[in-house]
Enzyme design. Structure first.
Site, PDB file in Angstrom:
ATOM      1  N   LYS A   1       8.702 -33.685  26.188  1.00 28.87           N
ATOM      2  CA  LYS A   1       9.089 -35.085  26.390  1.00 28.87           C
ATOM      3  C   LYS A   1       7.977 -35.832  27.132  1.00 28.87           C
ATOM      4  O   LYS A   1       7.102 -35.194  27.741  1.00 28.87           O
ATOM      5  CB  LYS A   1      10.394 -35.140  27.207  1.00 28.87           C
ATOM      6  CG  LYS A   1      10.276 -34.535  28.596  1.00 28.87           C
ATOM      7  CD  LYS A   1      11.646 -34.318  29.233  1.00 28.87           C
ATOM      8  CE  LYS A   1      11.497 -33.719  30.616  1.00 28.87           C
ATOM      9  NZ  LYS A   1      12.777 -33.208  31.148  1.00 28.87           N
TER      10      LYS A   1
ATOM     11  N   ARG B   1      24.453 -35.615  35.871  1.00 33.65           N
ATOM     12  CA  ARG B   1      23.607 -36.596  35.186  1.00 33.65           C
ATOM     13  C   ARG B   1      24.229 -36.937  33.835  1.00 33.65           C
ATOM     14  O   ARG B   1      24.630 -38.063  33.621  1.00 33.65           O
ATOM     15  CB  ARG B   1      22.191 -36.033  35.025  1.00 33.65           C
ATOM     16  CG  ARG B   1      21.247 -36.976  34.312  1.00 33.65           C
ATOM     17  CD  ARG B   1      19.792 -36.514  34.402  1.00 33.65           C
ATOM     18  NE  ARG B   1      19.512 -35.286  33.658  1.00 33.65           N
ATOM     19  CZ  ARG B   1      18.299 -34.725  33.589  1.00 33.65           C
ATOM     20  NH1 ARG B   1      17.270 -35.278  34.207  1.00 33.65           N
ATOM     21  NH2 ARG B   1      18.103 -33.610  32.891  1.00 33.65           N
TER      22      ARG B   1
ATOM     23  N   HIS C   1      22.144 -27.996  32.619  1.00 32.29           N
ATOM     24  CA  HIS C   1      20.861 -28.162  33.309  1.00 32.29           C
ATOM     25  C   HIS C   1      21.042 -27.837  34.781  1.00 32.29           C
ATOM     26  O   HIS C   1      21.996 -28.293  35.412  1.00 32.29           O
ATOM     27  CB  HIS C   1      20.368 -29.602  33.125  1.00 32.29           C
ATOM     28  CG  HIS C   1      18.940 -29.818  33.534  1.00 32.29           C
ATOM     29  ND1 HIS C   1      17.923 -28.963  33.165  1.00 32.29           N
ATOM     30  CD2 HIS C   1      18.353 -30.790  34.261  1.00 32.29           C
ATOM     31  CE1 HIS C   1      16.769 -29.411  33.664  1.00 32.29           C
ATOM     32  NE2 HIS C   1      17.007 -30.519  34.334  1.00 32.29           N
TER      33      HIS C   1
ATOM     34  N   ARG D   1      14.151 -23.517  28.384  1.00 29.14           N
ATOM     35  CA  ARG D   1      13.518 -24.832  28.133  1.00 29.14           C
ATOM     36  C   ARG D   1      12.357 -24.980  29.109  1.00 29.14           C
ATOM     37  O   ARG D   1      12.547 -25.363  30.262  1.00 29.14           O
ATOM     38  CB  ARG D   1      14.532 -25.967  28.344  1.00 29.14           C
ATOM     39  CG  ARG D   1      15.743 -25.916  27.420  1.00 29.14           C
ATOM     40  CD  ARG D   1      16.598 -27.185  27.567  1.00 29.14           C
ATOM     41  NE  ARG D   1      17.010 -27.428  28.933  1.00 29.14           N
ATOM     42  CZ  ARG D   1      18.158 -27.031  29.474  1.00 29.14           C
ATOM     43  NH1 ARG D   1      19.038 -26.366  28.736  1.00 29.14           N
ATOM     44  NH2 ARG D   1      18.445 -27.300  30.717  1.00 29.14           N
TER      45      ARG D   1
ATOM     46  N   TYR E   1     -10.135 -55.584  47.725  1.00 23.16           N
ATOM     47  CA  TYR E   1      -9.140 -56.638  47.932  1.00 23.16           C
ATOM     48  C   TYR E   1      -8.527 -56.552  49.326  1.00 23.16           C
ATOM     49  O   TYR E   1      -8.173 -55.469  49.800  1.00 23.16           O
ATOM     50  CB  TYR E   1      -8.011 -56.504  46.907  1.00 23.16           C
ATOM     51  CG  TYR E   1      -8.393 -56.914  45.511  1.00 23.16           C
ATOM     52  CD1 TYR E   1      -8.827 -58.210  45.239  1.00 23.16           C
ATOM     53  CD2 TYR E   1      -8.304 -56.008  44.459  1.00 23.16           C
ATOM     54  CE1 TYR E   1      -9.170 -58.582  43.948  1.00 23.16           C
ATOM     55  CE2 TYR E   1      -8.646 -56.377  43.153  1.00 23.16           C
ATOM     56  CZ  TYR E   1      -9.077 -57.676  42.911  1.00 23.16           C
ATOM     57  OH  TYR E   1      -9.405 -58.043  41.647  1.00 23.16           O
TER      58      TYR E   1
ATOM     59  N   CYS F   1      -8.130 -50.855  42.580  1.00 23.83           N
ATOM     60  CA  CYS F   1      -7.992 -52.052  41.741  1.00 23.83           C
ATOM     61  C   CYS F   1      -7.348 -51.664  40.416  1.00 23.83           C
ATOM     62  O   CYS F   1      -7.063 -50.498  40.167  1.00 23.83           O
ATOM     63  CB  CYS F   1      -9.359 -52.674  41.483  1.00 23.83           C
ATOM     64  SG  CYS F   1     -10.362 -52.908  42.961  1.00 23.83           S
ATOM     65  N   MET F   2      -7.144 -52.657  39.546  1.00 28.31           N
ATOM     66  CA  MET F   2      -6.480 -52.384  38.271  1.00 28.31           C
ATOM     67  C   MET F   2      -7.293 -51.408  37.422  1.00 28.31           C
ATOM     68  O   MET F   2      -6.732 -50.493  36.808  1.00 28.31           O
ATOM     69  CB  MET F   2      -6.252 -53.694  37.506  1.00 28.31           C
ATOM     70  CG  MET F   2      -5.410 -53.511  36.255  1.00 28.31           C
ATOM     71  SD  MET F   2      -5.150 -55.028  35.337  1.00 28.31           S
ATOM     72  CE  MET F   2      -4.044 -55.930  36.409  1.00 28.31           C
ATOM     73  N   ASP F   3      -8.610 -51.599  37.382  1.00 27.35           N
ATOM     74  CA  ASP F   3      -9.441 -50.810  36.466  1.00 27.35           C
ATOM     75  C   ASP F   3     -10.565 -50.048  37.160  1.00 27.35           C
ATOM     76  O   ASP F   3     -11.358 -49.387  36.505  1.00 27.35           O
ATOM     77  CB  ASP F   3     -10.078 -51.742  35.426  1.00 27.35           C
ATOM     78  CG  ASP F   3      -9.094 -52.765  34.919  1.00 27.35           C
ATOM     79  OD1 ASP F   3      -8.081 -52.344  34.334  1.00 27.35           O
ATOM     80  OD2 ASP F   3      -9.312 -53.972  35.156  1.00 27.35           O
TER      81      ASP F   3
HETATM   82  C1  LIG Z   1      12.659 -31.907  31.630  1.00 23.30           C
HETATM   83  C2  LIG Z   1      13.709 -30.931  31.338  1.00 23.30           C
HETATM   84  C3  LIG Z   1      13.408 -29.556  31.271  1.00 23.30           C
HETATM   85  C4  LIG Z   1      12.068 -28.982  31.637  1.00 23.30           C
HETATM   86  O1  LIG Z   1      11.918 -28.868  33.024  1.00 23.30           O
HETATM   87  P1  LIG Z   1      10.631 -28.172  33.666  1.00 23.30           P
HETATM   88  O2  LIG Z   1      10.923 -28.150  35.114  1.00 23.30           O
HETATM   89  O3  LIG Z   1       9.470 -29.055  33.336  1.00 23.30           O
HETATM   90  O4  LIG Z   1      10.500 -26.837  33.040  1.00 23.30           O
HETATM   91  C5  LIG Z   1      14.421 -28.707  30.874  1.00 23.30           C
HETATM   92  N1  LIG Z   1      15.648 -29.172  30.574  1.00 23.30           N
HETATM   93  C6  LIG Z   1      15.973 -30.476  30.640  1.00 23.30           C
HETATM   94  C7  LIG Z   1      17.350 -30.920  30.300  1.00 23.30           C
HETATM   95  C8  LIG Z   1      15.017 -31.398  31.041  1.00 23.30           C
HETATM   96  O5  LIG Z   1      15.349 -32.691  31.133  1.00 23.30           O
END
Ligand SMILES: *Cc1c(COP(=O)(O)O)cnc(C)c1O
Length: 369
Positions: free
Chosen positions: A41, A135, A165, A222, A266, A313-315
């Site tokens: 992601k 969540r 999770h 995951r 700045y 700064c920005m850049d």
């Molecule tokens: C982002 C996420 C993960 C991965 O977590 P890490 O700590 O980067 O391994 C796993 N499961 C869910 C639901 C997440 O949102």
């Protein structure tokens, strides 16, 4: 001079061999039949989701997780062929897109499940279960009710999995470990009751969970941050040999000598107390370099530490190179790397490495090797 192959201003170098190495090390500690669901992601935490997913697909990874439908479609169109699970919300009006691209959607709540039921879709989905993160997910406060809802949804929707999770798998204090065990055991009880449904995908671990509780993974972890070589938290211990795969680099564009009493940047937030050799670097907050690092962070030039002086700064930003033997215009600067890691940077500004990496903006060129 040869024409540079890319805009030599602010860029990250991503070492896909290190990604492969991190994957292999992480995988080697899991039970033999376990699979890694690569969490890519947010553009693979800033590393480039397509390149990362392709490299992992070449190793046989066939499970991917993203945060939203745009990320999922992008991967599909780039030739990622395995399961792509959207971990978060997708407007139900986009169901036909999910179907067209064979993407698996998370059912994030009962309300969301009802909308899916109404649409009579056969889009693949997985049910999120809330075991304490609070969540998303179906409530487990009443396990009987949770079970019967799941049975109802699996009858009428194309459900191929359930997951939860862990909120604190990266914290190793006694209270957190107790809490994580409670979450896992709740999920275990539910999974046991659902065994007759023969769901293909059952998972509850993130990177930290997969390390701390490898035998409770239900066959799928995951994994996000560990693939990119970073620690889920500073108190956690990654496996030996897992290394960051990204370096962030920039260039010295100008050198200015100033006298004591002169200011930099700045708002004149930095006033020189000595004769100072100021180097200007071609990266700023629009590149995702946090402005909170003003007068606080460091860069490295030819292996020497140069403190940031003045407001970012920005850049561009300015650094003090007075103590560095030689500095020239066009010298390469390391913003994140061996000397100053994403974790160091995160610590300097009170955040986590995840955020530092995700903030590296789109205009920073990604170079792969
Ligand atoms: C982002 C996420 C993960 C991965 O977590 P890490 O700590 O980067 O391994 C796993 N499961 C869910 C639901 C997440 O949102």
């Amino acid at each position: 001079m040869n024409k540079p192959l890319f805009n030599l201003r602010s860029w990250v170098e991503i070492d896909l061999n290190k990604l492969i190495n991190n994957y292999s090390i992480y995988r080697s500690h899991l039970p033999d039949n376990a699979q890694i669901m690569a969490v890519v992601k947010a553009n693979a935490y800033g590393h480039g989701d397509i390149m990362v997913a392709r490299a992992l697909q070449n190793l046989g990874v066939s499970l991917f997780a993203v945060s939203n439908i745009d990320e999922a479609v992008g991967l599909r169109e780039a030739g990622i062929s395995g399961e792509i699970l959207i971990l978060g919300y997708t407007p139900v009006s986009l169901i036909s897109q999910l179907r067209k691209y064979d993407i698996t959607q998370t059912i994030i709540s009962n309300e969301y499940a009802l909308e899916f039921l109404k649409s009579k879709t056969d889009v693949k989905c997985q049910l999120a279960i809330n075991t304490g993160m609070n969540r998303i997910g179906l409530s487990m406060k009443d396990i009987n009710e949770c079970e019967s809802l799941i049975r109802h949804y699996t009858q009428h929707l194309n459900v191929n999995g359930v997951f939860t999770h862990l909120s604190s798998a990266d914290c190793l204090d006694t209270q957190s470990i107790l809490f994580t065990n409670k979450q896992i055991s709740l999920f275990e009880q539910l999974v046991q009751r659902l065994s007759d449904l023969n769901l293909s995908y059952i998972h509850c671990m993130n990177s930290a969970g997969g390390i701390a509780f490898p035998n409770k993974a239900f066959g799928i972890v995951r994994t996000g941050i560990a693939l990119f070589g970073l620690n889920p938290s500073l108190s956690f211990k990654l496996y030996q040999g897992i290394k960051p795969i990204l370096r962030w680099k920039s260039i010295v564009s100008d050198i200015t000598l100033i006298e004591p009493g002169e200011a930099v940047g700045y708002g004149r937030s930095y006033i020189a107390t000595k004769k100072t050799r100021v180097a200007t670097i071609t990266t700023g907050y629009a590149d995702g370099y946090s402005r909170l690092l003003s007068n606080r962070g460091f860069v490295f030039i030819n292996g020497y530490k140069a403190p940031i002086i003045g407001k970012i700064c920005m850049d561009q930003m300015m650094v003090d190179t007075t103590d560095i033997p030689i500095v020239k215009v066009n010298d390469e600067v390391e913003l994140i790397g061996d000397y100053y890691s994403a974790e160091d940077m995160a610590q300097s500004i009170g955040t986590i490495s995840y955020e530092v990496l995700c903030n590296i903006s789109k205009r920073v060129v990604r170079i792969y090797k």
